[in-house]
Design a protein around this motif. Structure first.
Motif, mmCIF file in Angstrom:
data_model
loop_
_atom_site.group_PDB
_atom_site.id
_atom_site.type_symbol
_atom_site.label_atom_id
_atom_site.label_comp_id
_atom_site.label_asym_id
_atom_site.label_seq_id
_atom_site.Cartn_x
_atom_site.Cartn_y
_atom_site.Cartn_z
ATOM 1 N N GLN A 86 0.833 -1.201 0.000
ATOM 2 C CA GLN A 86 0.000 0.000 0.000
ATOM 3 C C GLN A 86 0.867 1.250 0.000
ATOM 4 O OE1 GLN A 86 -3.539 -0.381 -0.047
ATOM 5 N NE2 GLN A 86 -3.408 1.760 -0.694
ATOM 6 N N ARG A 105 -10.026 -5.078 -1.208
ATOM 7 C CA ARG A 105 -10.065 -3.657 -0.862
ATOM 8 C C ARG A 105 -9.572 -2.791 -2.021
ATOM 9 N NH1 ARG A 105 -7.698 -3.496 5.386
ATOM 10 N NH2 ARG A 105 -9.056 -5.146 6.225
ATOM 11 N N LEU A 106 -8.509 -3.274 -2.665
ATOM 12 C CA LEU A 106 -7.905 -2.496 -3.743
ATOM 13 C C LEU A 106 -8.874 -2.303 -4.903
ATOM 14 C CD1 LEU A 106 -5.040 -1.305 -3.952
ATOM 15 C CD2 LEU A 106 -4.437 -3.235 -5.413
ATOM 16 N N LYS A 115 -11.960 -2.058 -4.816
ATOM 17 C CA LYS A 115 -13.039 -1.128 -4.474
ATOM 18 C C LYS A 115 -12.545 0.312 -4.404
ATOM 19 C CE LYS A 115 -15.684 -4.503 -1.763
ATOM 20 N NZ LYS A 115 -16.208 -4.840 -0.412
ATOM 21 N N ASP A 116 -11.231 0.482 -4.511
ATOM 22 C CA ASP A 116 -10.619 1.809 -4.421
ATOM 23 C C ASP A 116 -10.683 2.497 -5.779
ATOM 24 O OD1 ASP A 116 -8.562 3.928 -4.461
ATOM 25 O OD2 ASP A 116 -7.994 3.140 -2.499
ATOM 26 N N ARG A 117 -11.254 3.676 -5.822
ATOM 27 C CA ARG A 117 -11.432 4.380 -7.090
ATOM 28 C C ARG A 117 -10.104 4.683 -7.776
ATOM 29 N NH1 ARG A 117 -15.436 9.557 -8.022
ATOM 30 N NH2 ARG A 117 -14.994 9.881 -10.241
ATOM 31 N N GLN A 118 -9.062 4.925 -6.976
ATOM 32 C CA GLN A 118 -7.771 5.293 -7.544
ATOM 33 C C GLN A 118 -7.019 4.095 -8.122
ATOM 34 O OE1 GLN A 118 -5.296 7.507 -4.861
ATOM 35 N NE2 GLN A 118 -3.626 7.734 -6.330
ATOM 36 N N TYR A 119 -7.163 2.935 -7.474
ATOM 37 C CA TYR A 119 -6.353 1.784 -7.872
ATOM 38 C C TYR A 119 -7.176 0.619 -8.412
ATOM 39 C CZ TYR A 119 -3.108 4.324 -4.841
ATOM 40 O OH TYR A 119 -2.337 5.298 -4.270
ATOM 41 N N GLY A 120 -8.474 0.773 -8.507
ATOM 42 C CA GLY A 120 -9.333 -0.343 -8.871
ATOM 43 C C GLY A 120 -9.099 -0.928 -10.244
#
Length: 230
Positions: free
Chosen positions: A40, A68-69, A71-76
């Motif tokens: 991360q 989790r990743l 669901k992350d807008r930056q890393y999805g």
């Protein structure tokens, strides 16, 4: 062509070093870390083109971090290949369901690993396409590699994006699982036909959040169709 950056997340020192060596010999730029927290931190410094992620990690597991990743807008939209010692079908499907784009099972050969990485990278490219596609309020901007529904940005994995793009450019037609594998994953893919169902289910779940899940229709005994007409 610019260098491809791969983030390796593997807690076993010997395997991590081996992966770094194999990838560097294949001309990838490699950053290797031992757990999800280090991974991360590495992401916050620079975003890789692909993540090679061990299933079992100390502390936060690889499969949970992948969940989790995605669901992350930056890393999805960063492609993820899971490394696992688990060979059971159920575990493989679980890895795909959390957002992984592919998986390799230990032990694997360097040749197989590089082939899978290149296949995933090819599938995540735009293939030189450009323009804007819109059906039923779903807008796919090929130039910016973005999807929106009713003017709301939608985060998709690379595989979900390609699947939606194919459906939007081939509306109304019925495609079998094998045809979708050829068109979306590529003929050289190692993916099994059941994988299509997994990604269809994930894409439907995203569309359901915007009341569009009925656009992907199951044609019993054959495959799937994308249509506004129910």
């Amino acid at each position: 062509m610019s260098a491809v950056n791969v983030l390796v997340v593997e807690d076993e020192d010997a395997i991590r070093e081996m992966l770094g060596l194999v990838l560097e010999q294949a001309n990838f730029v490699v950053r290797a870390v031992a757990d999800a927290h280090q991974a991360q931190a590495a992401l916050s410094e620079s975003q890789p083109d692909l993540i090679l992620l061990d299933w079992m990690l100390p502390g936060l597991s690889g499969v949970e971090w992948a969940r989790r990743l995605k669901k992350d807008r930056q890393y999805g939209d960063v492609p993820i290949i899971m490394i696992t010692a688990r060979g059971e079908e159920e575990d493989k499907i679980k890895g795909l369901e959390v957002g992984a784009d592919d998986y390799v099972t230990k032990p694997f050969s360097p040749r197989e690993l590089i082939a899978r990485i290149k296949a995933v990278l090819r599938r995540s490219n735009k293939y030189g396409k450009s323009g804007r596609i819109e059906i039923g309020g779903i807008v796919l901007d090929v130039d910016e590699h973005r999807v929106s529904i009713s003017d709301k940005h939608v985060v998709l994995s690379p595989t979900e994006y390609r699947l939606l793009e194919f459906f939007l450019t081939h509306p109304g037609k019925v495609y079998s699982r094998s045809q979708l594998l050829d068109q979306v994953w590529g003929r050289s893919s190692f993916i099994e036909e059941r994988t299509v169902d997994v990604h269809i289910r994930r894409l439907r779940k995203v569309l359901a959040e915007h009341n569009r899940e009925e656009f992907i229709q199951t044609v019993r005994g054959f495959g799937y169709r994308f249509s506004e007409q129910t």
